[in-house]
Design a protein around this motif. Sequence first.
Motif, PDB file in Angstrom:
ATOM      1  N   LYS A 111       4.587   6.944   2.108  1.00 23.91           N
ATOM      2  CA  LYS A 111       4.456   5.872   3.097  1.00 23.91           C
ATOM      3  C   LYS A 111       4.188   4.571   2.356  1.00 23.91           C
ATOM      4  O   LYS A 111       3.354   4.538   1.442  1.00 23.91           O
ATOM      5  CB  LYS A 111       3.310   6.164   4.065  1.00 23.91           C
ATOM      6  CG  LYS A 111       3.504   7.406   4.895  1.00 23.91           C
ATOM      7  CD  LYS A 111       2.297   7.666   5.775  1.00 23.91           C
ATOM      8  CE  LYS A 111       1.544   8.872   5.295  1.00 23.91           C
ATOM      9  NZ  LYS A 111       0.359   9.165   6.121  1.00 23.91           N
ATOM     10  N   ILE A 112       4.883   3.521   2.748  1.00 21.17           N
ATOM     11  CA  ILE A 112       4.746   2.222   2.079  1.00 21.17           C
ATOM     12  C   ILE A 112       4.634   1.132   3.133  1.00 21.17           C
ATOM     13  O   ILE A 112       5.416   1.098   4.092  1.00 21.17           O
ATOM     14  CB  ILE A 112       5.949   1.912   1.165  1.00 21.17           C
ATOM     15  CG1 ILE A 112       6.239   3.088   0.218  1.00 21.17           C
ATOM     16  CG2 ILE A 112       5.695   0.637   0.359  1.00 21.17           C
ATOM     17  CD1 ILE A 112       7.507   2.923  -0.597  1.00 21.17           C
ATOM     18  N   GLY A 148       0.853  -1.185   0.000  1.00 17.03           N
ATOM     19  CA  GLY A 148       0.000   0.000   0.000  1.00 17.03           C
ATOM     20  C   GLY A 148       0.888   1.234   0.000  1.00 17.03           C
ATOM     21  O   GLY A 148       1.741   1.383   0.877  1.00 17.03           O
ATOM     22  N   LEU A 149       0.732   2.098  -1.003  1.00 19.56           N
ATOM     23  CA  LEU A 149       1.579   3.281  -1.143  1.00 19.56           C
ATOM     24  C   LEU A 149       0.730   4.542  -1.049  1.00 19.56           C
ATOM     25  O   LEU A 149      -0.200   4.729  -1.841  1.00 19.56           O
ATOM     26  CB  LEU A 149       2.322   3.282  -2.484  1.00 19.56           C
ATOM     27  CG  LEU A 149       3.456   2.264  -2.658  1.00 19.56           C
ATOM     28  CD1 LEU A 149       2.909   0.919  -3.114  1.00 19.56           C
ATOM     29  CD2 LEU A 149       4.459   2.770  -3.682  1.00 19.56           C
ATOM     30  N   GLU A 150       1.044   5.383  -0.082  1.00 20.55           N
ATOM     31  CA  GLU A 150       0.371   6.668   0.065  1.00 20.55           C
ATOM     32  C   GLU A 150       1.372   7.779  -0.220  1.00 20.55           C
ATOM     33  O   GLU A 150       2.410   7.887   0.433  1.00 20.55           O
ATOM     34  CB  GLU A 150      -0.189   6.837   1.475  1.00 20.55           C
ATOM     35  CG  GLU A 150      -0.894   8.173   1.675  1.00 20.55           C
ATOM     36  CD  GLU A 150      -1.321   8.420   3.106  1.00 20.55           C
ATOM     37  OE1 GLU A 150      -2.047   9.408   3.333  1.00 20.55           O
ATOM     38  OE2 GLU A 150      -0.934   7.639   4.001  1.00 20.55           O
ATOM     39  N   PHE A 181       0.096   4.953   9.587  1.00 19.18           N
ATOM     40  CA  PHE A 181      -0.042   4.042   8.451  1.00 19.18           C
ATOM     41  C   PHE A 181      -1.481   3.595   8.196  1.00 19.18           C
ATOM     42  O   PHE A 181      -1.717   2.618   7.484  1.00 19.18           O
ATOM     43  CB  PHE A 181       0.861   2.814   8.654  1.00 19.18           C
ATOM     44  CG  PHE A 181       2.324   3.132   8.573  1.00 19.18           C
ATOM     45  CD1 PHE A 181       2.920   3.417   7.356  1.00 19.18           C
ATOM     46  CD2 PHE A 181       3.095   3.171   9.716  1.00 19.18           C
ATOM     47  CE1 PHE A 181       4.266   3.724   7.282  1.00 19.18           C
ATOM     48  CE2 PHE A 181       4.448   3.470   9.654  1.00 19.18           C
ATOM     49  CZ  PHE A 181       5.043   3.747   8.430  1.00 19.18           C
ATOM     50  N   TYR A 216       8.286   5.082   6.083  1.00 22.45           N
ATOM     51  CA  TYR A 216       7.923   6.383   5.523  1.00 22.45           C
ATOM     52  C   TYR A 216       9.200   7.179   5.299  1.00 22.45           C
ATOM     53  O   TYR A 216      10.226   6.950   5.939  1.00 22.45           O
ATOM     54  CB  TYR A 216       6.952   7.156   6.412  1.00 22.45           C
ATOM     55  CG  TYR A 216       7.428   7.437   7.817  1.00 22.45           C
ATOM     56  CD1 TYR A 216       8.312   8.480   8.090  1.00 22.45           C
ATOM     57  CD2 TYR A 216       6.980   6.663   8.891  1.00 22.45           C
ATOM     58  CE1 TYR A 216       8.747   8.739   9.375  1.00 22.45           C
ATOM     59  CE2 TYR A 216       7.407   6.918  10.186  1.00 22.45           C
ATOM     60  CZ  TYR A 216       8.283   7.957  10.413  1.00 22.45           C
ATOM     61  OH  TYR A 216       8.713   8.214  11.695  1.00 22.45           O
ATOM     62  N   HIS A 256      -7.804   7.844  -0.539  1.00 25.14           N
ATOM     63  CA  HIS A 256      -7.526   7.874   0.902  1.00 25.14           C
ATOM     64  C   HIS A 256      -8.764   7.545   1.730  1.00 25.14           C
ATOM     65  O   HIS A 256      -8.720   6.724   2.651  1.00 25.14           O
ATOM     66  CB  HIS A 256      -7.037   9.270   1.305  1.00 25.14           C
ATOM     67  CG  HIS A 256      -5.649   9.577   0.831  1.00 25.14           C
ATOM     68  ND1 HIS A 256      -4.928  10.642   1.315  1.00 25.14           N
ATOM     69  CD2 HIS A 256      -4.850   8.983  -0.076  1.00 25.14           C
ATOM     70  CE1 HIS A 256      -3.747  10.685   0.732  1.00 25.14           C
ATOM     71  NE2 HIS A 256      -3.680   9.693  -0.128  1.00 25.14           N
ATOM     72  N   PRO A 298      -2.220   3.635   4.156  1.00 26.43           N
ATOM     73  CA  PRO A 298      -1.587   2.562   3.373  1.00 26.43           C
ATOM     74  C   PRO A 298      -2.019   1.159   3.786  1.00 26.43           C
ATOM     75  O   PRO A 298      -2.085   0.264   2.942  1.00 26.43           O
ATOM     76  CB  PRO A 298      -0.089   2.787   3.586  1.00 26.43           C
ATOM     77  CG  PRO A 298       0.039   3.750   4.693  1.00 26.43           C
ATOM     78  CD  PRO A 298      -1.211   4.545   4.753  1.00 26.43           C
TER      79      PRO A 298
END
Length: 335
Positions: A21-22, A12-14, A322, A39, A168, A325
């Motif tokens: 953030k991964i 999950g990548l934000e 997190f 992050y 999001h 993500p």
Amino acid sequence: MGLFNKFPSFLGLEFKDDMVKIIELVHQKKGYQLRKAVYSPLSNGLIQNGHIHDMDGLRKMIKPLIKGEKFKSKKAVLALKSEQIMLRTLKLPKLPKKELEKVILLELENNIQLPFSDPVFDYISLPHQNSEGTEQELLLVIAPGSVVRQYVQLSKLLGLKPICVDVHSLAILRLMKWIRKELPTTFMSVNVGHHGVDVSIYHQGILRLTRNISLSSSDYLIKSPAITDAFSAIHYLENSDGLKSYAQDLGHEIERVMNFYLFTLNNRDQNLDEIVLCGEAPNISLLGEYLSTRLQVPVQVEDWTGYIENQTDMDIKDMSVFSVPIGLGMKEVSR
């Protein structure tokens, strides 16, 4: 681990303007395991208002991060900022999926005004139909195709396999559905960031409204030490009078969103039951207390740590950052 004991995992990548953030989330038989979480701050100008401005510079910053963490999975779910999407409801005849999507495209082209010319969309069926059962109500989630393609291209340049681009606010909802036996009837999520705050309202488990509040925490850092990223900014705010001023102004903006939803959109029969707080704050309990007092609504800092196995070496107190993500990493499996 033996061959037959393996479970699939997803990244999950934000992306935000100032950080990435991964996480890597393993989908087990009866739950989830957080295998990795990281992050990193991003240099100014790489991403602006959710739009990628320097693809190669972003790749050079993030690829070593991914390589260093040694993620096992390459399957990635990415997130668009809530301010980049539009929500619309449509009442349409009940049709097979392919025909329904053609009708939606016609509606987008002819009857729905959009601030961009190349929309991509997904839709959710709402619990409404006419008495004859021939009509259905849909919630459309619409995004600019140019932005979606940017993030898909970036993930490929990072050596990943993008399987979905999400939002999001939907990631937060997915996480809440997992950790709560029953959702509040009407609630709001507040995702705090350094350069802005994503606010979303949900009713009966469905996203109904999303807004971005342009409120920068750096504006409240009077006589502050060197602030380089969102975490140091919030840490400083928590230990200064700036937090109270920030909470007051944030509360005012949240109240405006609440009033718009309840009164302008004619939802006067609903009551906001709860506000769920998450984002770039290692400890946002005090901010939650300020907001609860200001708005006279219960504010809950969502704690998922008892519902997802944590295999990272990160201090558990830092894990609230997190939420998005992790919700992204849940995308492919329903409960």
